[in-house]
Design an enzyme around this catalytic site. Structure first.
Site, PDB file in Angstrom:
ATOM      1  N   CYS A 127       0.833  -1.202   0.000  1.00 23.74           N
ATOM      2  CA  CYS A 127       0.000   0.000   0.000  1.00 23.74           C
ATOM      3  C   CYS A 127       0.879   1.268   0.000  1.00 23.74           C
ATOM      4  O   CYS A 127       2.104   1.172  -0.027  1.00 23.74           O
ATOM      5  CB  CYS A 127      -0.964  -0.045   1.171  1.00 23.74           C
ATOM      6  N   CYS A 153       4.000   1.562   2.239  1.00 26.44           N
ATOM      7  CA  CYS A 153       5.034   0.580   1.880  1.00 26.44           C
ATOM      8  C   CYS A 153       5.799   1.066   0.650  1.00 26.44           C
ATOM      9  O   CYS A 153       7.025   0.969   0.584  1.00 26.44           O
ATOM     10  CB  CYS A 153       4.404  -0.779   1.579  1.00 26.44           C
TER      11      CYS A 153
END
Lengths: 77, 130
Positions: A11, A14
């Site tokens: 996501c 990250c």
């Protein structure tokens, strides 16, 4: 060569940690391989409960935070 | 260790809280464990592996360091869990001790739900004031 591993489902945070890690590695002129670990089973092998994580050669250096490139430099050099 | 990874990526969680339960064999250990699991189900934090810290596993120590808060539930005044955290020099920790809540340590007795509720309530109080 250093193995820089980004642990997380992929996501935005990250991805931000991955981008910052790459920027830090390039700024340091490191020889590195950036690996994104998105598989939950693989992540569990690191004993990880909080993502995103940065691991260097299999050792977790940071968990649950999006570090800046400057912060990452201190962890990977 | 629970088979779930807590991701801060969604931005919905304000704090990364890790929960640790006493791993002893007495009733207070069971209460500690059940309270931690209930807190995890209520999304107050994620249970983490006290044994991993006791075994000096670097990846686990790093995560405890990076957590916003480690909530440690010891069963009795022996304070095994507290000693593990103190040995690692961790400061982002709050401690709850089950016997401080007027619960007597015994072995081989069933655990009362009301006592588990007391431990959960005390932990929530600590979480709300930290």
């Amino acid at each position: 060569m250093k193995k820089l591993q980004i642990l997380g489902p992929g996501c935005p945070k990250c991805r931000a940690l991955a981008a910052n890690t790459e920027a830090a590695a390039k700024a340091l002129g490191l020889e590195y391989e950036l690996v994104k670990v998105t598989d939950i089973t693989e992540m569990m092998k690191f004993g990880v409960m909080m993502t995103p994580c940065l691991a260097v050669d299999g050792v977790v250096k940071s968990a649950g935070k999006v570090l800046s490139p400057d912060e990452i430099k201190k962890l990977i050099q | 260790m629970a088979g779930q990874t807590s991701c801060c990526c969604s931005g919905t969680k304000s704090k990364n809280v890790l929960l640790y339960a006493c791993s002893g064999g007495a009733n207070v250990a069971e209460m500690s464990d059940r309270a931690a699991r209930q807190l995890m189900r209520e999304k107050a934090g994620m249970m983490f592996c006290l044994a991993g810290l006791g075994a000096d596993l670097p990846n686990m120590i790093q995560q405890a360091k990076d957590a916003d808060l480690n909530l440690v539930i010891d069963g009795c005044p022996i304070d095994c869990a507290r000693k593990i955290f103190e040995r690692h020099g961790l400061k982002n920790v709050q401690y709850v001790r089950v016997t401080d809540l007027g619960i007597e340590k015994k072995k081989g007795v069933p655990v009362a739900e009301a006592d588990v509720a007391k431990v959960v309530a005390r932990c929530k109080q600590v979480l709300c004031t930290t």
